[in-house]
Design a protein around this motif. Structure first.
Motif, PDB file in Angstrom:
ATOM      1  N   GLU A 196       0.871  -1.176   0.000  1.00  8.45           N
ATOM      2  CA  GLU A 196       0.000   0.000   0.000  1.00  8.45           C
ATOM      3  C   GLU A 196       0.908   1.225   0.000  1.00  8.45           C
ATOM      4  O   GLU A 196       1.859   1.299   0.789  1.00  8.45           O
ATOM      5  CB  GLU A 196      -0.898  -0.001   1.232  1.00  8.45           C
ATOM      6  CG  GLU A 196      -1.923  -1.108   1.196  1.00  8.45           C
ATOM      7  CD  GLU A 196      -2.923  -1.031   2.334  1.00  8.45           C
ATOM      8  OE1 GLU A 196      -3.956  -0.356   2.179  1.00  8.45           O
ATOM      9  OE2 GLU A 196      -2.669  -1.636   3.376  1.00  8.45           O
ATOM     10  N   ILE A 197       0.624   2.145  -0.898  1.00  7.99           N
ATOM     11  CA  ILE A 197       1.378   3.400  -0.918  1.00  7.99           C
ATOM     12  C   ILE A 197       0.387   4.562  -0.930  1.00  7.99           C
ATOM     13  O   ILE A 197      -0.818   4.362  -1.165  1.00  7.99           O
ATOM     14  CB  ILE A 197       2.361   3.495  -2.121  1.00  7.99           C
ATOM     15  CG1 ILE A 197       1.616   3.540  -3.458  1.00  7.99           C
ATOM     16  CG2 ILE A 197       3.355   2.351  -2.109  1.00  7.99           C
ATOM     17  CD1 ILE A 197       2.546   3.884  -4.647  1.00  7.99           C
ATOM     18  N   SER A 198       0.884   5.742  -0.665  1.00  7.82           N
ATOM     19  CA  SER A 198      -0.005   6.910  -0.695  1.00  7.82           C
ATOM     20  C   SER A 198       0.780   8.121  -1.167  1.00  7.82           C
ATOM     21  O   SER A 198       2.015   8.166  -1.040  1.00  7.82           O
ATOM     22  CB  SER A 198      -0.574   7.179   0.697  1.00  7.82           C
ATOM     23  OG  SER A 198       0.487   7.347   1.599  1.00  7.82           O
ATOM     24  N   VAL A 199       0.039   9.061  -1.711  1.00  6.97           N
ATOM     25  CA  VAL A 199       0.652  10.321  -2.141  1.00  6.97           C
ATOM     26  C   VAL A 199      -0.144  11.467  -1.535  1.00  6.97           C
ATOM     27  O   VAL A 199      -1.376  11.457  -1.558  1.00  6.97           O
ATOM     28  CB  VAL A 199       0.657  10.452  -3.682  1.00  6.97           C
ATOM     29  CG1 VAL A 199       1.059  11.862  -4.118  1.00  6.97           C
ATOM     30  CG2 VAL A 199       1.613   9.437  -4.295  1.00  6.97           C
ATOM     31  N   THR A 256       0.335  22.821  -8.609  1.00  8.55           N
ATOM     32  CA  THR A 256       0.343  21.656  -7.731  1.00  8.55           C
ATOM     33  C   THR A 256       1.762  21.325  -7.277  1.00  8.55           C
ATOM     34  O   THR A 256       2.737  21.685  -7.948  1.00  8.55           O
ATOM     35  CB  THR A 256      -0.234  20.409  -8.444  1.00  8.55           C
ATOM     36  OG1 THR A 256       0.563  20.150  -9.602  1.00  8.55           O
ATOM     37  CG2 THR A 256      -1.687  20.608  -8.849  1.00  8.55           C
ATOM     38  N   ALA A 257       1.843  20.651  -6.146  1.00  7.63           N
ATOM     39  CA  ALA A 257       3.140  20.175  -5.639  1.00  7.63           C
ATOM     40  C   ALA A 257       2.853  18.888  -4.875  1.00  7.63           C
ATOM     41  O   ALA A 257       2.035  18.885  -3.957  1.00  7.63           O
ATOM     42  CB  ALA A 257       3.764  21.212  -4.696  1.00  7.63           C
ATOM     43  N   ALA A 258       3.507  17.812  -5.295  1.00  6.28           N
ATOM     44  CA  ALA A 258       3.248  16.520  -4.643  1.00  6.28           C
ATOM     45  C   ALA A 258       4.468  16.083  -3.850  1.00  6.28           C
ATOM     46  O   ALA A 258       5.606  16.309  -4.259  1.00  6.28           O
ATOM     47  CB  ALA A 258       2.922  15.468  -5.692  1.00  6.28           C
ATOM     48  N   PHE A 259       4.199  15.470  -2.708  1.00  8.26           N
ATOM     49  CA  PHE A 259       5.258  14.797  -1.965  1.00  8.26           C
ATOM     50  C   PHE A 259       5.469  13.422  -2.598  1.00  8.26           C
ATOM     51  O   PHE A 259       4.581  12.882  -3.252  1.00  8.26           O
ATOM     52  CB  PHE A 259       4.867  14.649  -0.497  1.00  8.26           C
ATOM     53  CG  PHE A 259       4.702  15.971   0.213  1.00  8.26           C
ATOM     54  CD1 PHE A 259       5.815  16.679   0.644  1.00  8.26           C
ATOM     55  CD2 PHE A 259       3.447  16.507   0.432  1.00  8.26           C
ATOM     56  CE1 PHE A 259       5.676  17.901   1.296  1.00  8.26           C
ATOM     57  CE2 PHE A 259       3.298  17.732   1.090  1.00  8.26           C
ATOM     58  CZ  PHE A 259       4.412  18.427   1.509  1.00  8.26           C
ATOM     59  N   GLU A 260       6.664  12.867  -2.374  1.00 10.00           N
ATOM     60  CA  GLU A 260       6.936  11.517  -2.875  1.00 10.00           C
ATOM     61  C   GLU A 260       5.989  10.512  -2.224  1.00 10.00           C
ATOM     62  O   GLU A 260       5.543  10.726  -1.099  1.00 10.00           O
ATOM     63  CB  GLU A 260       8.349  11.099  -2.458  1.00 10.00           C
ATOM     64  CG  GLU A 260       9.442  11.658  -3.303  1.00 10.00           C
ATOM     65  CD  GLU A 260      10.769  11.360  -2.629  1.00 10.00           C
ATOM     66  OE1 GLU A 260      11.097  10.177  -2.418  1.00 10.00           O
ATOM     67  OE2 GLU A 260      11.479  12.323  -2.305  1.00 10.00           O
ATOM     68  N   PRO A 261       5.758   9.383  -2.903  1.00 15.84           N
ATOM     69  CA  PRO A 261       4.905   8.357  -2.290  1.00 15.84           C
ATOM     70  C   PRO A 261       5.529   7.796  -1.012  1.00 15.84           C
ATOM     71  O   PRO A 261       6.748   7.683  -0.899  1.00 15.84           O
ATOM     72  CB  PRO A 261       4.850   7.255  -3.356  1.00 15.84           C
ATOM     73  CG  PRO A 261       5.286   7.889  -4.627  1.00 15.84           C
ATOM     74  CD  PRO A 261       6.184   9.025  -4.264  1.00 15.84           C
ATOM     75  N   ALA A 262       4.666   7.464  -0.079  1.00 18.51           N
ATOM     76  CA  ALA A 262       5.077   6.752   1.139  1.00 18.51           C
ATOM     77  C   ALA A 262       4.609   5.310   1.023  1.00 18.51           C
ATOM     78  O   ALA A 262       3.569   5.037   0.420  1.00 18.51           O
ATOM     79  CB  ALA A 262       4.445   7.407   2.363  1.00 18.51           C
ATOM     80  N   GLU A 263       5.389   4.411   1.600  1.00 17.57           N
ATOM     81  CA  GLU A 263       5.000   2.992   1.641  1.00 17.57           C
ATOM     82  C   GLU A 263       4.434   2.723   3.036  1.00 17.57           C
ATOM     83  O   GLU A 263       5.114   2.958   4.038  1.00 17.57           O
ATOM     84  CB  GLU A 263       6.259   2.147   1.389  1.00 17.57           C
ATOM     85  CG  GLU A 263       6.010   0.673   1.512  1.00 17.57           C
ATOM     86  CD  GLU A 263       7.291  -0.127   1.240  1.00 17.57           C
ATOM     87  OE1 GLU A 263       8.222   0.388   0.577  1.00 17.57           O
ATOM     88  OE2 GLU A 263       7.349  -1.271   1.720  1.00 17.57           O
ATOM     89  N   ASN A 264       3.204   2.255   3.072  1.00 19.03           N
ATOM     90  CA  ASN A 264       2.486   2.178   4.350  1.00 19.03           C
ATOM     91  C   ASN A 264       2.276   0.743   4.807  1.00 19.03           C
ATOM     92  O   ASN A 264       1.931  -0.114   4.004  1.00 19.03           O
ATOM     93  CB  ASN A 264       1.120   2.845   4.212  1.00 19.03           C
ATOM     94  CG  ASN A 264       1.249   4.294   3.783  1.00 19.03           C
ATOM     95  OD1 ASN A 264       2.141   5.004   4.243  1.00 19.03           O
ATOM     96  ND2 ASN A 264       0.381   4.738   2.891  1.00 19.03           N
TER      97      ASN A 264
END
Ligand code: AMP
Length: 363
Positions: A193-196, A206-214
Motif C-alpha cells: 500500500e502506498i499513498s501520495v 500543484t506540488a506533490a510529496f513523494e509516495p510513502a509505503e504504508n
C-alpha cells in the motif's frame, strides 16, 4: 472573497472544523506563518484546543454557533472528511471553504468516490452498490471471492467493513453492516500500500510529496516509509494520478490519496482524503515544506512551498500506551510529535515519531 483576491495577510484567521491531531498540527503550522486559528469542535477535550488562540465548542448543526464562527474567520478548512454537508454548505455561503464542498461530497461516500474516479479514468478495484442481500449474492458471483463489504459512509481504520472469504460469510457480513448503504469491492491481493499527498494552490499550481509505503497493524496505519520501495515508474504514476485527482476536483489544499499496488504492478486507488493525511506526517521531519504548512499556504492563497525531501525517513504511529515509552526510547535522530491526548486507549493514535535516516534520494 473570490479566487482572484490576493493572498490572506499574516494575522488572518483560519477557521478549522475538527479538533483532533490533524487540526492541532495545522494550528501549529498556521502559527508559524503568523496566522491565528479558530478551531470548531463539539468535544471540549479536543487536542487541538491546547494550541489555538480561539475556539468554539459546539455541534456541527448548531447554526448560531456556525454563523458566529463564520463571522470570526477569513477562510474555513477542515481536518476530517465527515463534516456534515449542511454545515459545509452553511459556511461556504459565508466564507471561502477550502477545499470546497464537492471534495467533501466525493470523499465522504465510497460510492460517490469510486464513481468520480471511474469517470476520470482512474483505476479502482471492481465494485458494486449493495442495496440488499439478493444483490450481494449476485455481485459476489460477478466480483468473485474474496471481497470486502463496506459501509459507504463513516468507515475508517477498518471500521464498517467485513471481508467475505466464502459464500457462507455473506449473510453475517450483510447483517453486521446493513441497513447502512453498502458497497462491495473486490479484494485486492496487493503487494504494497502506498499513498501520495498532493497540494493544489488557489492559482491551480500543484506540488506533490513523494509516495510513502504504508504498513498497517490491526487496520490502523503503523508505519510510513519514504522512499517507498517501488519502481520509479510506479512512483511517478502515483504522483501523476494524485495530481490528476486534485485537478479534477478543482481542489485547494492538501489531499491524501491511498493506493493498492497489485502484485502485477498496477496501481488502484483505495480512497482519497480531502485533508492532511497520517501517511504524510513524515514530511514535517524531512521536507523543505511539510504537509501542514503546505495546506495553510494553499488555503490562504500563498504560493506552495518546495516538497523536496532532505533525508530518508520512517514515520511510526504511536498507538495506545506506546506513547508512554517515548521519553526512554527516543533516539537522537528521531523527532516525536505527541498529540497531548488526555487518555490513551487501545487503538487510539497518541502521537508519532519520525526516524530520520541518511539521504538516498528517490529511486
Ligand atoms: P479503508 O478503510 O478502505 O482504507 O480500508 C482499510 C484497510 O483495509 C486498507 O488499508 C487495506 O489494508 C484493507 N482493505 C480495504 N479494502 C480492501 C480491498 N478491497 N482489498 C484488500 N484490502 C483492503
Amino acid at each position: 472573497m473570490s479566487r482572484s483576491d490576493g493572498p490572506l495577510p499574516p494575522g488572518s484567521v483560519i477557521g478549522i472544523l475538527g479538533g483532533g491531531q490533524l487540526g492541532r498540527m495545522l494550528a501549529l503550522a498556521a502559527a508559524r506563518l503568523g496566522m491565528k486559528t479558530h478551531i470548531y469542535c463539539p468535544d471540549p477535550q479536543s487536542p487541538a484546543f491546547d494550541v489555538t488562540p480561539r475556539k468554539t465548542v459546539a455541534d456541527y448543526d448548531d447554526e448560531p454557533s456556525l454563523a458566529a464562527f463564520a463571522a470570526a474567520v477569513d477562510v474555513v478548512t477542515y481536518e476530517f472528511e465527515n463534516v456534515p454537508a449542511a454545515a459545509a454548505a452553511f459556511l461556504a455561503k459565508r466564507k471561502p471553504l477550502r477545499p470546497g464542498a464537492n471534495a467533501l461530497a466525493v470523499a465522504q461516500d465510497r460510492l460517490a468516490e469510486k464513481a468520480f474516479l471511474t469517470i476520470n479514468r482512474i483505476p479502482v478495484a471492481p465494485f458494486a452498490a449493495i442495496p440488499d442481500a439478493g444483490v450481494l449474492a449476485s455481485e459476489l458471483r460477478e466480483i468473485g471471492l474474496p471481497a470486502v463489504l463496506k459501509t459507504t459512509r463513516l468507515g475508517y481504520d477498518g471500521k464498517g467493513q467485513r471481508t467475505i472469504r466464502k459464500r457462507s460469510d455473506a449473510a453475517a457480513a450483510f447483517a453486521a453492516l446493513a441497513p447502512k448503504p453498502l458497497v462491495l469491492e473486490a479484494f485486492v491481493a496487493f503487494e504494497k500500500e502506498i499513498s501520495v499527498v498532493v497540494a493544489r494552490g488557489l492559482d491551480g499550481k500543484t506540488a506533490a510529496f513523494e509516495p510513502a509505503e504504508n504498513t498497517h497493524r490491526d487496520h490502523i496505519l503503523k508505519e510510513s516509509r519514504v522512499p517507498a520501495r517501488v519502481s520509479s515508474k510506479t512512483a511517478s504514476k502515483a504522483v501523476e494520478t494524485a495530481t490528476a485527482i486534485a485537478k479534477a476536483l478543482d481542489y485547494v489544499g492538501v489531499l491524501g490519496v491511498e493506493f493498492f499496488l497489485s502484485k502485477r504492478g498496477k496501481l488502484l486507488v483505495n480512497e482519497i482524503a480531502p485533508r492532511v493525511h497520517n501517511s504524510g506526517h513524515w514530511t514535517e521531519a524531512v521536507s523543505i515544506t511539510d504537509q501542514f504548512e503546505q495546506h495553510i499556504r494553499a488555503i490562504c492563497g500563498w504560493p506552495l512551498g518546495d516538497p523536496s525531501r532532505l533525508a530518508d525517513v520512517v514515520m511510526e504511529n504511536l498507538i495506545g500506551d506506546e506513547v508512554l515509552a517515548v521519553p526512554q526510547a527516543l533516539k537522537r535522530r528521531s523527532r516525536p510529535q505527541l498529540y497531548g491526548k488526555a487518555e490513551s486507549r487501545p487503538g487510539r493514535k497518541m502521537g508519532h515519531v519520525n526516524r530520520i535516516g541518511a539521504k538516498t534520494g528517490p529511486k
